[in-house]
Design an enzyme around this catalytic site. Structure first.
Site, PDB file in Angstrom:
ATOM      1  N   GLU A  86     -23.040 -20.851  -1.350  1.00 40.58           N
ATOM      2  CA  GLU A  86     -21.832 -21.586  -1.774  1.00 40.58           C
ATOM      3  C   GLU A  86     -21.992 -23.054  -1.433  1.00 40.58           C
ATOM      4  O   GLU A  86     -22.899 -23.431  -0.677  1.00 40.58           O
ATOM      5  CB  GLU A  86     -20.585 -20.970  -1.120  1.00 40.58           C
ATOM      6  CG  GLU A  86     -20.281 -19.584  -1.676  1.00 40.58           C
ATOM      7  CD  GLU A  86     -19.049 -18.920  -1.101  1.00 40.58           C
ATOM      8  OE1 GLU A  86     -18.248 -19.591  -0.441  1.00 40.58           O
ATOM      9  OE2 GLU A  86     -18.907 -17.712  -1.302  1.00 40.58           O
ATOM     10  N   HIS A 134      -9.442 -25.727  -4.420  1.00 43.76           N
ATOM     11  CA  HIS A 134     -10.650 -25.071  -4.922  1.00 43.76           C
ATOM     12  C   HIS A 134     -10.906 -25.602  -6.328  1.00 43.76           C
ATOM     13  O   HIS A 134      -9.981 -25.684  -7.137  1.00 43.76           O
ATOM     14  CB  HIS A 134     -10.456 -23.554  -4.959  1.00 43.76           C
ATOM     15  CG  HIS A 134     -11.742 -22.801  -5.089  1.00 43.76           C
ATOM     16  ND1 HIS A 134     -12.510 -22.836  -6.226  1.00 43.76           N
ATOM     17  CD2 HIS A 134     -12.417 -22.017  -4.210  1.00 43.76           C
ATOM     18  CE1 HIS A 134     -13.584 -22.093  -6.040  1.00 43.76           C
ATOM     19  NE2 HIS A 134     -13.552 -21.582  -4.821  1.00 43.76           N
ATOM     20  N   ARG A 155     -16.716 -29.061  -1.802  1.00 38.49           N
ATOM     21  CA  ARG A 155     -15.544 -28.779  -2.640  1.00 38.49           C
ATOM     22  C   ARG A 155     -14.651 -29.970  -2.923  1.00 38.49           C
ATOM     23  O   ARG A 155     -14.128 -30.109  -4.024  1.00 38.49           O
ATOM     24  CB  ARG A 155     -14.677 -27.746  -1.943  1.00 38.49           C
ATOM     25  CG  ARG A 155     -14.956 -26.414  -2.431  1.00 38.49           C
ATOM     26  CD  ARG A 155     -14.042 -25.430  -1.826  1.00 38.49           C
ATOM     27  NE  ARG A 155     -14.787 -24.187  -1.851  1.00 38.49           N
ATOM     28  CZ  ARG A 155     -14.387 -23.073  -1.308  1.00 38.49           C
ATOM     29  NH1 ARG A 155     -13.248 -23.054  -0.652  1.00 38.49           N
ATOM     30  NH2 ARG A 155     -15.104 -21.995  -1.388  1.00 38.49           N
ATOM     31  N   HIS A 214      -5.930 -24.177  -2.315  1.00 38.29           N
ATOM     32  CA  HIS A 214      -6.673 -22.976  -1.928  1.00 38.29           C
ATOM     33  C   HIS A 214      -6.574 -22.661  -0.445  1.00 38.29           C
ATOM     34  O   HIS A 214      -6.421 -21.516  -0.061  1.00 38.29           O
ATOM     35  CB  HIS A 214      -8.135 -23.205  -2.317  1.00 38.29           C
ATOM     36  CG  HIS A 214      -9.052 -22.052  -2.069  1.00 38.29           C
ATOM     37  ND1 HIS A 214      -8.870 -20.820  -2.655  1.00 38.29           N
ATOM     38  CD2 HIS A 214     -10.179 -21.944  -1.297  1.00 38.29           C
ATOM     39  CE1 HIS A 214      -9.846 -20.002  -2.262  1.00 38.29           C
ATOM     40  NE2 HIS A 214     -10.629 -20.657  -1.435  1.00 38.29           N
ATOM     41  N   ARG A 262     -12.982 -27.661   4.993  1.00 45.04           N
ATOM     42  CA  ARG A 262     -13.596 -26.380   5.395  1.00 45.04           C
ATOM     43  C   ARG A 262     -14.847 -26.081   4.583  1.00 45.04           C
ATOM     44  O   ARG A 262     -14.860 -26.225   3.356  1.00 45.04           O
ATOM     45  CB  ARG A 262     -12.581 -25.256   5.165  1.00 45.04           C
ATOM     46  CG  ARG A 262     -13.093 -23.878   5.483  1.00 45.04           C
ATOM     47  CD  ARG A 262     -12.036 -22.861   5.129  1.00 45.04           C
ATOM     48  NE  ARG A 262     -11.844 -22.847   3.703  1.00 45.04           N
ATOM     49  CZ  ARG A 262     -12.230 -21.854   2.908  1.00 45.04           C
ATOM     50  NH1 ARG A 262     -12.805 -20.794   3.413  1.00 45.04           N
ATOM     51  NH2 ARG A 262     -12.016 -21.915   1.611  1.00 45.04           N
TER      52      ARG A 262
HETATM   53  C1  SIN Z   1     -14.823 -18.592  -3.205  1.00 40.97           C
HETATM   54  O1  SIN Z   1     -15.219 -17.452  -3.400  1.00 40.97           O
HETATM   55  O2  SIN Z   1     -15.118 -19.547  -3.911  1.00 40.97           O
HETATM   56  C2  SIN Z   1     -13.894 -18.818  -2.073  1.00 40.97           C
HETATM   57  C3  SIN Z   1     -14.617 -18.780  -0.813  1.00 40.97           C
HETATM   58  C4  SIN Z   1     -13.862 -19.556   0.202  1.00 40.97           C
HETATM   59  O3  SIN Z   1     -12.896 -20.205  -0.115  1.00 40.97           O
HETATM   60  O4  SIN Z   1     -14.281 -19.545   1.354  1.00 40.97           O
END
Ligand code: SIN
Length: 532
Positions: free
Chosen positions: A115, A238, A284, A345, A380
């Site tokens: 991620e 998000h 993000r 988010h 975060r």
């Molecule tokens: C996601 O799956 O994009 C969310 C994961 C997160 O917010 O930690």
């Protein structure tokens, strides 16, 4: 009056993990305002960021977390949470959670996801339904525990503190008033250890990836009780929430970009290359702001997430939930790009705690999204939150068991019953829904991804009036879940706005056109507020 050794409010990963551990030490009530599984955790798609591979290290995870946090993480808390992660994850596996794995050289290894902001693949997941599987596993364990009473359809109204009862010299949390939604009665519950695990406040914004329960209840109650609240201006948006008129709050996991998904604007351009070297997998805050800028620049309604280079078989196996949901809305992600927009988010700030979950109010603990431990700082790192919930639940349980028992004087304080006064039934729900809608739009328009002082001041003025209106309404009518949630939303909205107004710089998730630079000299510190 009921009494328990431990009272936990909230039934996500943090609350349930705490309850299971606390059950070894005494009686536990878990209070949850809908069903047990109705929590932010159940909606978490990505997974748990945790160091499990030889190619990874605690140092790298710490470094990625500190970098995302933009100078505001508490490094000691970051190290503790990251280093205790593997042991806590092992315990989750022991009670039956099976993370996805794959065959490597004749043995099975975790199939780690990637991620944004992570320098390594380190996200343990169960397809794209990790949170739901965690929730089911923990609830199954909870059913086996006779010491735990799960009180569904009960909503916490307010904390009971010695200070509020006139014993200001030894202020501490003594219990909580709880609305039983089936009987409409407010119960008084006494406890020496009250744990807030109520999750975040995504519903304060018009567009959010959060479920309906995310109304900031824990922060609002702790604020009213006088606990210190920190960093509420840092709300994470998000980048990729499904954009469809009939889809409500549906997240398209960052893991889709981790598997090569590319963000394109309405002209089909891979616009992220103009914003950050990591392109679609940039942190993000940068991706969300870039999308916001592209949407405004092109007068578009959304951007698109293109993962059509992957086979339908891969997508159905890795992202069954996202695949099926998109298909339900007429979007075949194997053949066409998914329309997406940013949405609120995650709440990175919250009730200020130490690294054992203790708040500034003795007897009150906070764990999970509702808390501000210092792990996230100003932003975060993806998938660090399930990790935090898990680790902090254990630490808070250990600390609360070890904590000084309530003094004799405090135990002697009689807890009065909830005063419902001379109230009428709520007959004008339309007023509540109107105010609720107004707050959410106001926050989206004035306190969103890009801020200015003028917009924040407007929001602040309107919120002050709204809070007054709600207070008047609140005292005249019988309380209900809708009314309590509205009151909490308004409180949390005001905390976000006030905190944002006091930070005259741009850092992490707080970006203001009036002060676009970071100012370490003046603002490398938490924004700390308390009612007292
Ligand atoms: C996601 O799956 O994009 C969310 C994961 C997160 O917010 O930690």
């Amino acid at each position: 009056m009921k009494e328990y050794d431990f009272v936990v409010i909230g039934s996500g990963i943090a609350g349930l993990t705490f309850a299971l551990k606390a059950a070894e030490h005494g009686s536990v009530a878990v209070i949850t305002k809908r069903k047990g599984a109705d929590s932010n955790t159940a909606w978490a798609q990505g997974g748990i960021a945790c160091v499990t591979s030889d190619e990874d290290s605690f140092e790298l995870h710490v470094k990625d977390t500190l970098e995302a946090g933009a100078g505001l993480c508490d490094e000691a808390a970051v190290r503790t949470i990251i280093m205790e992660g593997p042991e806590r994850v092992r315990e989750l596996v022991e009670v039956g959670l099976h993370f996805d794995d794959r065959e490597v050289g004749g043995h099975r290894e975790p199939d780690l996801g990637r991620e944004g902001g992570h320098s390594k693949r380190r996200v343990l997941h169960v397809q794209d339904v990790t949170g739901l599987e965690i929730e089911k596993t923990l609830l199954r364990e909870l059913e086996k525990s006779p010491a735990v009473e799960l009180m569904e359809n009960h909503m916490a109204v307010d904390l009971i503190t010695a200070g509020k009862l006139g014993f200001a010299t030894e202020d501490r949390c003594l219990g909580v008033y709880v609305l039983d939604e089936r009987t409409d009665e407010v119960e008084t519950i006494r406890t020496d250890r009250l744990v807030l695990a109520t999750g975040g406040c995504g519903k304060v914004y018009l567009y959010t990836t959060n479920p309906d329960i995310a109304t900031g209840d824990g922060v609002a109650m702790a604020w009213r009780a006088g606990a210190v609240i920190a960093n509420m201006e840092f709300i994470q948006f998000h980048p990729t929430c499904l954009f469809h008129p009939n889809a409500k709050s549906f997240l398209i996991s960052e893991a889709v970009r981790g598997e090569g998904g590319i963000l394109r604007n309405s002209r089909g351009e891979d616009f992220m290359e103009r914003y950050h070297p990591q392109r679609s997998l940039a942190p993000r805050d940068i991706v969300a702001r870039a999308i916001d800028a592209e949407i405004k620049r092109l007068g578009a309604q959304c951007v698109y997430l293109d993962i059509t280079h992957q086979t339908p078989e891969f997508l159905q196996e890795r992202f069954p939930h996202i695949y099926a949901t998109c298909l339900r809305f007429g979007i075949d992600m194997a053949k066409q790009a998914i329309p997406v927009v940013p949405a609120a988010h995650y709440q990175c700030g919250g009730i200020k705690t130490d690294v054992n979950g203790a708040t500034t109010l003795p007897g009150l603990y906070a764990i999970g999204e509702v808390a501000c431990t210092g792990l996230h700082g100003a932003n975060r790192l993806a998938s660090n939150s399930l990790l935090e919930g898990l680790v902090m639940a254990h630490r808070a349980c250990d600390a609360s068991v070890r904590a000084q028992p309530t003094s004799h004087a405090a135990r002697e304080i009689a807890l009065p019953e909830w005063e419902s006064g001379d109230v009428q039934d709520v007959d004008e729900l339309v007023v509540i829904y109107h105010n609720w809608g107004e707050i959410r739009r106001l926050m989206w328009d004035y306190v969103g991804i890009v801020r200015t002082d003028k917009r924040l001041q407007r929001a602040s003025a309107r919120l002050r009036n709204l809070q007054r209106e709600i207070r008047e309404f609140y005292w005249n009518f019988k309380i209900s879940v809708d009314l309590l949630e509205l009151r909490n939303l308004a409180t949390v909205a005001a905390l976000i706005v006030d905190s944002a107004l006091s930070r005259k710089e741009s850092r992490g998730l707080h970006f203001t056109l009036d002060y676009p630079e970071l100012s370490d000299r003046r603002f490398k510190r938490d924004t700390v507020v308390s009612r007292t």
